[in-house]
Design a protein around this motif. Structure first.
Motif, mmCIF file in Angstrom:
data_model
loop_
_atom_site.group_PDB
_atom_site.id
_atom_site.type_symbol
_atom_site.label_atom_id
_atom_site.label_comp_id
_atom_site.label_asym_id
_atom_site.label_seq_id
_atom_site.Cartn_x
_atom_site.Cartn_y
_atom_site.Cartn_z
ATOM 1 N N ALA A 98 0.824 -1.206 0.000
ATOM 2 C CA ALA A 98 0.000 0.000 0.000
ATOM 3 C C ALA A 98 0.862 1.262 0.000
ATOM 4 N N LEU A 99 1.909 1.252 0.792
ATOM 5 C CA LEU A 99 2.801 2.417 0.871
ATOM 6 C C LEU A 99 3.523 2.653 -0.450
ATOM 7 N N ALA A 100 4.029 1.585 -1.048
ATOM 8 C CA ALA A 100 4.746 1.736 -2.319
ATOM 9 C C ALA A 100 3.811 2.278 -3.400
ATOM 10 N N ARG A 101 2.615 1.748 -3.470
ATOM 11 C CA ARG A 101 1.667 2.201 -4.488
ATOM 12 C C ARG A 101 1.235 3.647 -4.240
ATOM 13 N N ALA A 102 1.129 4.029 -2.974
ATOM 14 C CA ALA A 102 0.769 5.416 -2.658
ATOM 15 C C ALA A 102 1.852 6.384 -3.088
ATOM 16 N N HIS A 103 3.076 5.878 -3.239
ATOM 17 C CA HIS A 103 4.186 6.713 -3.712
ATOM 18 C C HIS A 103 4.390 6.603 -5.220
ATOM 19 N N GLY A 104 3.415 6.018 -5.905
ATOM 20 C CA GLY A 104 3.468 5.951 -7.361
ATOM 21 C C GLY A 104 4.342 4.862 -7.924
ATOM 22 N N LEU A 105 4.745 3.890 -7.122
ATOM 23 C CA LEU A 105 5.627 2.823 -7.575
ATOM 24 C C LEU A 105 4.829 1.617 -8.043
ATOM 25 N N THR A 106 5.351 0.916 -9.029
ATOM 26 C CA THR A 106 4.749 -0.347 -9.441
ATOM 27 C C THR A 106 5.231 -1.442 -8.493
ATOM 28 N N THR A 107 4.362 -2.421 -8.255
ATOM 29 C CA THR A 107 4.661 -3.456 -7.266
ATOM 30 C C THR A 107 4.336 -4.847 -7.807
#
Length: 423
Positions: A68-77
């Motif tokens: 959730a944190l990574a996606r909130a920072h615009g990163l692909t996961t």
């Protein structure tokens, strides 16, 4: 390569994998690493950064918050977890979405081709699933790959991939048949995911000394909860352990992400993880299946008084510490219902009832399955009562399916939006 036709559905693939290896758990990396080499998985990174998470409890929560944190920072996961609750597809998430049957089947086919390319290699269900997921990740490398260890760490299949950041959440007794009961040895196994010179995030204040010893032996810099990072009241409550939230934040920072406070707050406020203190009306579902997890559940329930009775619907596998789980839950439970699970590792409802009786607790009903026990209990709940469903992923998954079917049939609780405890 074998001329045997490959399965054409995901269900058929899973049935084939379950029957392919003589044992369900076969710890060791030689076989899975050989097939990974044949697949080219060790020749190039599967993602821009890799974070691997091990631990007795808290792995799933930590990975969910990392995603959730990574996606909130615009990163692909790309996220790999286990086990699943209802659908196998839950195990692989690409950019927050469950993998399709087609992607999973393509991964299984790639593993099958590689394991038969030369001297055939026998792989377990989990090993094929792990290799298939890694293959899917490698087809379109994400900014961050998140890998959850299945069992232990050092010899778990995900450990063929070198993480950029390694996380150890907690260390407690579980899987004694494979990891033993010595916490120092269990800690050393969990710390097997650490790598020389790469950050080790320790997400508990009560880890055995062996975890830091392994880090020191490897020269892995340690970032420990309580010493190098911590949380306070300004951290949004995600409804998951706050220690895990702080751990996820630190791991993401060490993976090179410049944390944005607003994005972090948004992610932690919105993150959801089925089967972890998940409230559906009067029902709280949690996959906790060892004494350490049970103590956390009892503390969470005790923190919010209930006007009625607190029931526990308990079903467990035979290799779990049922006595320890019962003792940990007992202070927060008023009534008990036990249920039998299916399969070789299953524990019968009668066995749990006898153990409860041995601790002075009466059992109101013994169900032939979690679904049957839930149906029996639902007919007798008072509006102010609540139910904790726990003991196994199998238990929670089956009751989740039953609740979903019950809701679709219109047999909902008075408050299907979640109880006050959930909010």
């Amino acid at each position: 390569m074998s001329n045997v036709a490959l399965p054409t559905t995901l269900e058929a693939w899973l049935a084939r994998l379950e029957a392919a290896h003589p044992v369900g758990i076969d710890l060791g990396l030689d076989r899975v690493a050989e097939v990974a080499r044949r697949m080219g998985l060790l020749a190039r990174p599967i993602a821009g950064r890799v974070i691997t998470v091990a631990g007795t409890n808290g792995k799933g929560s930590t990975v969910a918050m990392l995603e959730a944190l990574a996606r909130a920072h615009g990163l692909t996961t790309a996220t790999y977890t286990s086990p699943h609750l209802i659908r196998y597809n839950e195990r692989l998430r690409l950019d927050g979405q469950e993998a399709s049957d087609a992607i999973l089947m393509a991964g299984f086919a790639a593993v099958e081709a590689a394991r038969l390319d030369g001297e055939p290699v026998s792989l377990t269900y989990f090993e094929v699933g792990t290799l298939g997921a890694l293959w899917a990740m490698a087809q379109r490398p994400a900014d961050i790959a998140l890998l959850e260890v299945g069992l232990g760490g050092r010899l778990d299949a995900v450990n063929i991939i070198d993480p950029d950041v390694a996380v150890v959440t907690t260390v407690a007794q579980d899987h004694a048949a494979f990891l033993g009961t010595d916490l120092e040895q269990i800690g050393r196994e969990k710390a097997g995911i650490l790598r020389p010179g790469r950050p080790a995030v320790l997400g508990s204040r009560e880890l055995p000394a062996s975890v830091r010893q392994v880090a020191a032996e490897l020269g892995a810099p340690v970032f420990a909860l309580g010493d190098d990072f911590r949380w306070d009241d300004s951290l949004p409550d995600p409804g998951l352990p706050l220690d895990n939230a702080a751990t996820a934040l630190k791991a993401l920072e060490l993976a090179g992400v410049a944390l944005d406070p607003a994005a972090c707050r948004r992610a932690l406020t919105e993150v959801r993880l089925p089967g972890r203190m998940q409230w559906l009306g009067q029902w709280c579902l949690d996959v906790g299946h060892n004494p350490h997890a049970a103590r956390y559940l009892a503390e969470r329930l005790a923190a919010v008084p209930c006007a009625g009775r607190t029931w526990a619907l308990l079903a467990m596998l035979g290799d779990k510490d049922a006595d320890g789980v019962i003792a940990a839950l007992a202070p927060a439970v008023d009534g008990w219902v036990t249920a039998s699970l299916a399969g070789e590792r299953a524990r019968r409802a009668d066995d749990l009832a006898e153990r409860l009786a041995g601790q002075g607790a009466a059992v109101a009903h013994r169900g032939g399955s979690p679904r049957e026990a839930a149906a029996w209990l639902a007919e007798r709940l008072a509006p102010e009562d609540r139910v904790l469903v726990c003991g196994s992923f199998f238990t929670v998954g089956e009751v989740l399916e039953w609740l979903a079917q019950r809701t679709s049939a219109g047999q909902t609780d008075q408050d299907t939006g979640g109880s006050e405890e959930a909010r």
